[in-house]
Design a protein around this motif. Structure first.
Motif, PDB file in Angstrom:
ATOM      1  N   GLY A  15     -22.556  -6.210   5.282  1.00 41.20           N
ATOM      2  CA  GLY A  15     -23.906  -6.632   5.654  1.00 41.20           C
ATOM      3  C   GLY A  15     -24.864  -6.575   4.467  1.00 41.20           C
ATOM      4  O   GLY A  15     -25.772  -7.403   4.336  1.00 41.20           O
ATOM      5  N   ARG A  16     -24.654  -5.582   3.605  1.00 34.59           N
ATOM      6  CA  ARG A  16     -25.545  -5.438   2.443  1.00 34.59           C
ATOM      7  C   ARG A  16     -25.374  -6.577   1.448  1.00 34.59           C
ATOM      8  O   ARG A  16     -26.214  -6.778   0.594  1.00 34.59           O
ATOM      9  CB  ARG A  16     -25.257  -4.131   1.719  1.00 34.59           C
ATOM     10  N   PHE A  17     -24.249  -7.251   1.545  1.00 32.95           N
ATOM     11  CA  PHE A  17     -24.008  -8.349   0.608  1.00 32.95           C
ATOM     12  C   PHE A  17     -24.222  -9.710   1.282  1.00 32.95           C
ATOM     13  O   PHE A  17     -23.681 -10.715   0.850  1.00 32.95           O
ATOM     14  CB  PHE A  17     -22.589  -8.267   0.041  1.00 32.95           C
ATOM     15  N   GLN A  18     -24.993  -9.694   2.352  1.00 40.57           N
ATOM     16  CA  GLN A  18     -25.157 -10.907   3.134  1.00 40.57           C
ATOM     17  C   GLN A  18     -25.733 -12.067   2.313  1.00 40.57           C
ATOM     18  O   GLN A  18     -25.342 -13.215   2.488  1.00 40.57           O
ATOM     19  CB  GLN A  18     -26.092 -10.606   4.305  1.00 40.57           C
ATOM     20  N   LEU A  19     -26.613 -11.706   1.397  1.00 39.00           N
ATOM     21  CA  LEU A  19     -27.237 -12.725   0.563  1.00 39.00           C
ATOM     22  C   LEU A  19     -26.180 -13.429  -0.283  1.00 39.00           C
ATOM     23  O   LEU A  19     -26.122 -14.659  -0.354  1.00 39.00           O
ATOM     24  CB  LEU A  19     -28.290 -12.071  -0.335  1.00 39.00           C
ATOM     25  N   SER A  20     -25.308 -12.623  -0.899  1.00 39.93           N
ATOM     26  CA  SER A  20     -24.229 -13.200  -1.697  1.00 39.93           C
ATOM     27  C   SER A  20     -23.340 -14.064  -0.813  1.00 39.93           C
ATOM     28  O   SER A  20     -22.906 -15.149  -1.210  1.00 39.93           O
ATOM     29  CB  SER A  20     -23.362 -12.110  -2.321  1.00 39.93           C
ATOM     30  N   LEU A  21     -23.059 -13.562   0.375  1.00 38.23           N
ATOM     31  CA  LEU A  21     -22.185 -14.291   1.296  1.00 38.23           C
ATOM     32  C   LEU A  21     -22.778 -15.638   1.662  1.00 38.23           C
ATOM     33  O   LEU A  21     -22.057 -16.624   1.806  1.00 38.23           O
ATOM     34  CB  LEU A  21     -21.973 -13.486   2.573  1.00 38.23           C
ATOM     35  N   LYS A  27     -23.436 -21.034   8.400  1.00 35.73           N
ATOM     36  CA  LYS A  27     -24.588 -20.991   9.312  1.00 35.73           C
ATOM     37  C   LYS A  27     -24.904 -19.556   9.719  1.00 35.73           C
ATOM     38  O   LYS A  27     -26.038 -19.151   9.797  1.00 35.73           O
ATOM     39  CB  LYS A  27     -24.298 -21.824  10.572  1.00 35.73           C
ATOM     40  N   VAL A  28     -23.875 -18.811  10.055  1.00 30.00           N
ATOM     41  CA  VAL A  28     -24.073 -17.425  10.510  1.00 30.00           C
ATOM     42  C   VAL A  28     -23.255 -16.501   9.609  1.00 30.00           C
ATOM     43  O   VAL A  28     -22.140 -16.115   9.944  1.00 30.00           O
ATOM     44  CB  VAL A  28     -23.611 -17.251  11.980  1.00 30.00           C
ATOM     45  N   THR A  29     -23.809 -16.148   8.455  1.00 25.45           N
ATOM     46  CA  THR A  29     -23.030 -15.396   7.477  1.00 25.45           C
ATOM     47  C   THR A  29     -22.542 -14.052   8.007  1.00 25.45           C
ATOM     48  O   THR A  29     -21.506 -13.568   7.602  1.00 25.45           O
ATOM     49  CB  THR A  29     -23.842 -15.115   6.199  1.00 25.45           C
ATOM     50  N   TYR A  30     -23.288 -13.453   8.931  1.00 26.41           N
ATOM     51  CA  TYR A  30     -22.864 -12.121   9.370  1.00 26.41           C
ATOM     52  C   TYR A  30     -21.655 -12.137  10.307  1.00 26.41           C
ATOM     53  O   TYR A  30     -21.234 -11.106  10.776  1.00 26.41           O
ATOM     54  CB  TYR A  30     -24.032 -11.317   9.966  1.00 26.41           C
ATOM     55  N   LEU A  31     -21.118 -13.322  10.559  1.00 31.18           N
ATOM     56  CA  LEU A  31     -19.811 -13.349  11.244  1.00 31.18           C
ATOM     57  C   LEU A  31     -18.784 -12.563  10.426  1.00 31.18           C
ATOM     58  O   LEU A  31     -17.923 -11.881  10.966  1.00 31.18           O
ATOM     59  CB  LEU A  31     -19.310 -14.793  11.371  1.00 31.18           C
ATOM     60  N   ALA A  32     -18.884 -12.689   9.088  1.00 30.97           N
ATOM     61  CA  ALA A  32     -17.922 -12.049   8.198  1.00 30.97           C
ATOM     62  C   ALA A  32     -17.943 -10.530   8.316  1.00 30.97           C
ATOM     63  O   ALA A  32     -16.939  -9.854   8.107  1.00 30.97           O
ATOM     64  CB  ALA A  32     -18.200 -12.450   6.757  1.00 30.97           C
TER      65      ALA A  32
END
Lengths: 451, 451
Positions: free
Chosen positions: B305-311, A313-318
């Motif tokens: 963050g730059r790989f957010q799409l992949s994530l 849901k919130v990928t930027y948690l990573a």
């Protein structure tokens, strides 16, 4: 410079060995100080180490060189020596070095060599072999000057010239013993020459003698010698009988070894210096410590796996995993370093566990709040999502506080159950902190962001 | 045990101070060894530290105690002392301690105190103040015994009894100088008493004297004393004139300090021991090092963050971030610890940069392959996604190899440009490895999984 000098000597010897100029090599070995030779060996091939050692003809130099070499190099040379050569080398070593040396030999060789040595010398060595490693008994020298208190300064000086005391290695002090060989006083050589020659020992000797027992740990002995600025400390057995002395040169070795050992152990690279060892051996030593950290990392990955739904849901948690883990890990290393080193130098004691823990938690909390705010602000500027900044900031603060706590607590606990804190701390602290940081982060984040 | 003894003494003194039993305190202070007093101070409040110091009446004990205390405690006590008291304390210190002491005073106080001291003593101190910190000159004692080579053993012994040499602190060796005060030989006290009394110095003195120059670094001096097992090393100036000696007790202090300093610096907790310091001070010392790691973590987060799409497509990519970062970080710490300590102990030299780098890369590659396989297998078992296991395993291997490389390269480079590798290595290595690990992981993973 010492380093420069080592290098020139090493290069000269390597060149001459390539050319096979035996005569010139022997000449150099004769001229060079015994203490300069050991630094040459690590740069030579195994067969050249043996060759070079064979070119040392002076038995004293041989004995000195082999006892200063790293253990793997000594072992390699020892294998190439005959029993006669081994016995001759040992006869020329101070007994404390002989003891270290004989422990490197296989049992049958050791027995054979002891049989071939001079009687007094082999008895001394066998006497010292009784003591456990790293105790005062194992590093002491059994040769010292012990006289009776009614002797005059002149008598004492005459005794010093007698054959009996000629091979006392470092005669800084004249020890005074009673009829049961119990230590009752000490005089320095200095005092001896400045008093009138008819003065009896008991009237100028010092009566408060600092001594240690045979079973005392060598680090403790070293600290005592350092604290009281003495050149040698007498060692007494359980009946208070004087049996040896530990000299300041051994104390320096203890400090140097222990400090290096502690540093290396904390990083999980073994106890001894591995740089001189082979790649295979270094790899083997470093493998287990990394295993602990690998298991820790995998556990952290299982934990993150459980929050996969939130992550989707919130990928930027990573995105914030590295900064939270890194900050926790680094403050944890700081705290554990301070505690491990404090315990080693005697500035911290395991009884101080609560005050030291409290202090570390306070520092962790202050630094955690500071960096939590900083990282939180960055998070807010980047993502502008409600509560994200708060969750990330709070996680940094929690992770840092917990890391400071476990970094200071674990070495103390290990020390309390008699496990060397330097060995155990590294893998346990980093692994624990990785797992704690990740867990808290995802718990806090999912709760606050209602994921 | 020393630690036990410190504790008992500290508790007794604290109890008596609470009760205000001045007479009993004075009695204990009189009886206790000067070397045992300093360990009591850190546990006392600032005002009690001053009070306790005032109860020491013996000037020698005062001088000894204050020079063994941590700098912040000494400074606190110094503030409460009058100029007369300061001058008296300094008159009772060996000159090397006086130099360290006077450097703690503000300029105007220092000048006033030097003016009030005995003339010879103040001249000695001013002479020593010329030398830079941490050089042989700054830790040497200008009192030593230097005689001419035609004197006989008997003459020498008589000189030893003369007033001139009575306050030579540690007279282990008789140095022999020519008419220009240049060092030409050395004899031990031992040799002196065993030769017939009419033998002239030049016929029994050692002619190959190991000496150091005033500007030599104290660590180098310490290594020389340790290597040649000597109790004191003579210090000569640029004209080869003998100007002082560095004694073995100072060498022990150098080794202990440097080892602790190196350990603490590598973890970014300052140079001095901070455990005895206040929470605020400890926090301030530890803050900057953590800043580097915070910046590193934030850079890593930008990269992720730059790989957010992949994530968002493959959320479980995030799952392996901790293990990849952790493995890289830990092997990096191992490599840098070995190099930093190797440089400090003189076992490694910056000229060995290539061979040491090659070795670390090889070790990193072997360990990386091993743990890459391990983590890869775990990844395969858990997610069964094509190429994921390969990507994760490859990332672990890359991260570990690169970490071993940068962990060994960076301290070497810092040493080469004369930046202390122990200080610089910690933050740079961990930060660099965090960033490298994360970048490689996402690059490899997105390429292989075609994200």
């Amino acid at each position: 410079m010492l380093v420069e000098r080592n290098r020139i000597l090493t290069e000269t010897i390597k060149r001459l060995m390539r050319r096979g100029s035996t005569a010139r090599l022997e000449k150099i070995i004769r001229k060079v100080h015994a203490a300069d030779l050991p630094s040459v060996f690590p740069s030579l091939s195994v067969s050249n180490q043996r060759k070079l050692f064979q070119l040392i003809h002076d038995a004293g130099k041989k004995a000195f060189a082999i006892s200063e070499l790293d253990e793997d190099i000594s072992l390699n040379i020892i294998e190439s020596l005959s029993l006669e050569e081994l016995a001759e080398i040992m006869d020329n070593m101070p007994s404390d070095d002989s003891v270290a040396f004989i422990k490197m030999l296989p049992q049958n060789k050791a027995d054979a060599v002891l049989g071939m040595m001079g009687k007094t010398e082999s008895e001394e060595v066998e006497g010292l072999l009784r003591y456990e490693d790293d105790t005062a008994g194992s590093i002491m020298i059994p040769d010292f000057i012990a006289l009776k208190e009614n002797m005059t300064a002149k008598d004492v000086i005459e005794s010093l010239q007698s054959k009996e005391y000629l091979d006392v290695e470092m005669p800084f002090y004249i020890y005074v013993v009673d009829d049961h060989d119990r230590l009752v006083g000490v005089s320095s050589l200095r005092q001896l020459v400045v008093v009138p020659s008819t003065t009896p020992l008991h009237s100028f000797m010092g009566k408060e003698v600092i001594s240690v027992t045979t079973d005392m740990d060598q680090e403790e002995v070293a600290r005592i010698v350092a604290r009281y600025n003495i050149l040698a400390v007498p060692v007494v057995d359980e009946d208070e009988k004087m049996v040896g002395i530990v000299t300041v040169d051994d104390v320096i070795d203890v400090f140097r070894e222990e400090a290096t050992e502690d540093i290396l152990k904390m990083a999980g690279v073994g106890e001894e210096f591995v740089e001189t060892k082979s790649i295979v051996r270094s790899t083997r030593i470093r493998l287990p410590w990394l295993f602990a950290s690998c298991v820790g990392g995998l556990i952290a990955s299982v934990i993150i796996g459980r929050f996969q739904l939130s992550l989707s849901k919130v990928t930027y948690l990573a995105v914030f995993i590295p900064v939270i883990m890194g900050m926790g890990g680094n403050i944890g290393i700081q705290s554990s370093t301070i505690v491990v080193r404090g315990l080693a130098t005697g500035r911290l004691h395991i009884k101080d566990i609560w005050s030291s823990m409290f202090k570390e938690i306070a520092i962790g909390f202050i630094l955690g709040t500071f960096y939590g705010l900083l990282v939180g602000i960055v998070a807010q500027l980047r993502y502008e999502r409600e509560f994200l900044a708060l969750a990330v900031g709070l996680s940094v603060a929690c992770s840092m506080t917990l890391a400071a706590l476990s970094g200071s607590l674990m070495p103390m606990l290990f020390a309390r159950i008699n496990i060397d804190p330097a060995v155990a701390t590294g893998p346990f602290v980093t692994t624990a902190i990785d797992i704690l940081s990740v867990s808290f982060y995802f718990l806090i984040a999912t709760k606050m962001l209602c994921l």
